[in-house]
Design a protein around this motif. Structure first.
Motif, PDB file in Angstrom:
ATOM      1  N   UNK A   9      -6.655  -7.636   7.097  1.00  0.00           N
ATOM      2  CA  UNK A   9      -5.456  -8.069   6.367  1.00  0.00           C
ATOM      3  C   UNK A   9      -4.306  -8.362   7.321  1.00  0.00           C
ATOM      4  N   UNK A  10      -4.133  -7.517   8.339  1.00  0.00           N
ATOM      5  CA  UNK A  10      -3.063  -7.749   9.325  1.00  0.00           C
ATOM      6  C   UNK A  10      -3.300  -9.074  10.052  1.00  0.00           C
ATOM      7  N   UNK A  11      -4.539  -9.312  10.462  1.00  0.00           N
ATOM      8  CA  UNK A  11      -4.868 -10.577  11.139  1.00  0.00           C
ATOM      9  C   UNK A  11      -4.586 -11.783  10.242  1.00  0.00           C
ATOM     10  N   UNK A  12      -5.002 -11.702   8.987  1.00  0.00           N
ATOM     11  CA  UNK A  12      -4.799 -12.824   8.065  1.00  0.00           C
ATOM     12  C   UNK A  12      -3.318 -13.084   7.842  1.00  0.00           C
TER      13      UNK A  12
ATOM     14  N   UNK B  65       0.836  -1.221   0.000  1.00  0.00           N
ATOM     15  CA  UNK B  65       0.000   0.000   0.000  1.00  0.00           C
ATOM     16  C   UNK B  65       0.858   1.254   0.000  1.00  0.00           C
ATOM     17  N   UNK B  66       2.167   1.089  -0.338  1.00  0.00           N
ATOM     18  CA  UNK B  66       3.104   2.225  -0.360  1.00  0.00           C
ATOM     19  C   UNK B  66       3.176   2.916   1.012  1.00  0.00           C
ATOM     20  N   UNK B  67       3.026   2.102   2.054  1.00  0.00           N
ATOM     21  CA  UNK B  67       3.114   2.592   3.435  1.00  0.00           C
ATOM     22  C   UNK B  67       2.065   3.650   3.744  1.00  0.00           C
ATOM     23  N   UNK B  68       0.906   3.492   3.111  1.00  0.00           N
ATOM     24  CA  UNK B  68      -0.201   4.383   3.432  1.00  0.00           C
ATOM     25  C   UNK B  68      -1.088   3.790   4.525  1.00  0.00           C
ATOM     26  N   UNK B  69      -0.843   2.499   4.892  1.00  0.00           N
ATOM     27  CA  UNK B  69      -1.620   1.864   5.947  1.00  0.00           C
ATOM     28  C   UNK B  69      -2.112   0.491   5.509  1.00  0.00           C
ATOM     29  N   UNK B  70      -2.890  -0.136   6.369  1.00  0.00           N
ATOM     30  CA  UNK B  70      -3.454  -1.461   6.076  1.00  0.00           C
ATOM     31  C   UNK B  70      -4.753  -1.588   6.862  1.00  0.00           C
TER      32      UNK B  70
ATOM     33  N   UNK C 219     -11.721  -1.704   9.059  1.00  0.00           N
ATOM     34  CA  UNK C 219     -11.067  -0.717   9.929  1.00  0.00           C
ATOM     35  C   UNK C 219      -9.682  -0.428   9.358  1.00  0.00           C
ATOM     36  N   UNK C 220      -9.426   0.813   8.989  1.00  0.00           N
ATOM     37  CA  UNK C 220      -8.116   1.182   8.473  1.00  0.00           C
ATOM     38  C   UNK C 220      -7.134   1.468   9.596  1.00  0.00           C
ATOM     39  N   UNK C 221      -5.897   1.029   9.394  1.00  0.00           N
ATOM     40  CA  UNK C 221      -4.836   1.223  10.396  1.00  0.00           C
ATOM     41  C   UNK C 221      -3.689   2.011   9.781  1.00  0.00           C
ATOM     42  N   UNK C 222      -3.113   2.907  10.561  1.00  0.00           N
ATOM     43  CA  UNK C 222      -1.917   3.619  10.120  1.00  0.00           C
ATOM     44  C   UNK C 222      -0.746   2.643  10.113  1.00  0.00           C
ATOM     45  N   UNK C 223       0.366   2.977   9.414  1.00  0.00           N
ATOM     46  CA  UNK C 223       1.521   2.075   9.410  1.00  0.00           C
ATOM     47  C   UNK C 223       2.020   1.724  10.809  1.00  0.00           C
ATOM     48  N   UNK C 224       2.122   2.710  11.704  1.00  0.00           N
ATOM     49  CA  UNK C 224       2.631   2.437  13.050  1.00  0.00           C
ATOM     50  C   UNK C 224       1.704   1.496  13.805  1.00  0.00           C
TER      51      UNK C 224
END
Length: 476
Positions: A349-352, A340-345, A370-375
């Motif tokens: 997707x993170x869980x999977x 995502x070019x470090x725009x977030x996730x 739910x959108x998440x920031x990179x940090x």
């Protein structure tokens, strides 16, 4: 005779009709070159091109044009009614006729028949009198040389004008102390959003530049005769009276234009719009700063993982396995963010990514997008990795029929909170560990310090239940 802008006859006097042996009705509205163009036994192609070229120069420049000597036979009627060409020499002056707007509407041609003078040139050798020299062609020769020089200069002027008009950078010629814009190429028009600036002073055409001090540079060049140059200077241009101003970064050079007495009479302006270069450099610097920040954060995370893992693993082999697994978890989330070019996730997707190694069919994920920031994605990625690893070693995923359910939702809409519940259901009883390991401490640290949330972990007879409450991120 008189021609219109299309080079069609609009009028002529009786002398013209007499010498051409034509009637007014034959000529009015007819193109001049259709009547007096190149012809066999008549004017050759070169003479015809010279004549038409002179007409074109008057239309383009708005200035008079002269043909000192033109060899141009004209068609007349012979003694027996046949068409014949009479060999003639002419001296021609073509003068523009303009309307109140200064636009050329007609061309007045005045010609003098100098055929008799040319034919009277003496051919004998030896000293010549002034009259002989004039009749012998000296005056004509010099007139032809002057005309040839003028045509050469006109060709060079046209070539230079074409070069400046099509130059990739902007070019302008300013005249006088008020800097009246006499010339402006296409790149210059694009820079000022195609405003009608020709013939106006810089102050009137581009008033916003005076407020930024750029007019002072032009005054300095005109008064001192010294050039002024600038690199990546900001120009704020008002493209419309009510619209927003546009900041452009420009490399420019202002150079004096001098007359034959070395007096400054104008300023030559040239330059390039380098806004894209400046913005690209700024983006590159921002990316480098962001990369440095991410690298430092990643190294700090790796250092913390190494230290905490070492404290709970005395055996080098078990330390290496645990350390590598945690680094891979960090890498998985990095891969997800890179896509995502470090725009977030998004949370799902993170869980999977962090749990797919344990079999997607054994995990049930329920919740909205739910959108998440990179940090935040990195922190939650490490948390989910520790939960999945713990479940695979000691909890529900350690047994063949065990399952994990992850539910999340948004609660307390006045102060939105993200609530995540991790629930393990094992087929066999699960005992609560006797001590708190590094995984537990990492989860608590990430949630409380990095995510500014709370976590409650408890063990049931079937495995771990962890409930997270985090402030919901907004676009701001």
């Amino acid at each position: 005779m008189l021609l219109d802008r299309d080079l069609r006859f609009a009028g002529m006097n009786q002398a013209y009709l007499d010498v051409t042996q034509r009637t007014r009705e034959e000529l009015i509205g007819v193109h001049v070159m259709d009547v007096f163009g190149a012809a066999e036994d008549g004017p050759d192609e070169g003479a015809s091109q010279r004549l038409e070229g002179s007409f074109r120069r008057v239309l383009e420049t708005g200035e008079s044009d002269h043909l000192a000597l033109l060899h141009y036979p004209i068609r007349t009627i012979g003694d027996h009614g046949e068409a014949v060409f009479d060999d003639r020499y002419w001296s021609c002056t073509h003068t523009p006729i303009k309307n109140e707007k200064g636009e050329v509407t007609h061309i007045l041609q005045h010609t003098s028949d100098v055929s008799e003078l040319v034919r009277a040139r003496p051919t004998q050798d030896g000293p010549r009198s002034a009259l002989d020299e004039m009749l012998g062609g000296g005056v004509f020769r010099r007139a032809m040389e002057v005309e040839a020089d003028n045509q050469r200069l006109e060709t060079e002027r046209r070539q230079l004008s074409d070069v400046l008009l099509n130059a990739p950078g902007f070019v302008a010629v300013l005249s006088g102390p008020d800097h009246v814009i006499q010339f402006c190429n296409e790149a210059c028009y694009r820079l000022v959003n195609h405003r009608d600036i020709l013939g106006s002073s810089v102050q009137d055409a581009l008033p916003e530049l005076g407020k930024q001090g750029h007019l002072d540079f032009l005054n300095d060049v005109y008064e001192t005769g010294e050039p002024v140059m600038g690199r990546q200077r900001a120009f704020t241009l008002q493209h419309s009276p009510d619209g927003p101003a546009d900041v452009r970064y420009i490399d420019f050079a202002y150079q004096p234009i001098r007359d034959e007495n070395a007096q400054v009479i104008g300023v030559f302006v040239q330059g390039h719009d380098v806004t894209d270069v400046v913005l690209a450099a700024e983006r590159q610097k921002l990316m480098i700063d962001e990369l440095n920040h991410r690298v430092k954060n990643t190294l700090a995370t790796v250092q913390s993982i190494a230290m905490q893992t070492a404290r709970t693993h005395e055996d080098p082999r078990s330390f290496a396995e645990a350390f590598e697994a945690r680094l891979m978890a960090l890498s998985h989330t990095h891969d997800l963010l890179t896509k995502s070019h470090w725009e977030g996730a998004d949370l799902r997707s993170v869980l999977e990514h962090e749990t797919k190694a344990h079999g997607i069919g054994r995990l049930t994920l329920n919740g909205p997008l739910i959108g998440l920031s990179p940090a935040r994605a990195l922190s939650l990625g490490m948390v989910f990795h520790e939960l999945a690893t713990n479940a695979a070693k000691y909890g529900a995923l350690a047994h063949g029929d065990g399952r994990v359910t992850v539910d999340w939702c948004v609660v307390n809409h006045q102060s939105p909170q993200l609530k995540i519940v991790w629930t393990e259901v094992a087929g066999a009883p699960v005992r609560e560990p006797e001590r708190r390991g590094f995984g537990t401490r990492l989860i608590e640290r990430n949630v409380r310090h990095d995510l500014r949330g709370t976590v409650e972990m408890s063990y049931t007879g079937h495995g771990l239940r962890a409930e997270f409450t985090l402030p919901l991120e907004t676009e701001a």
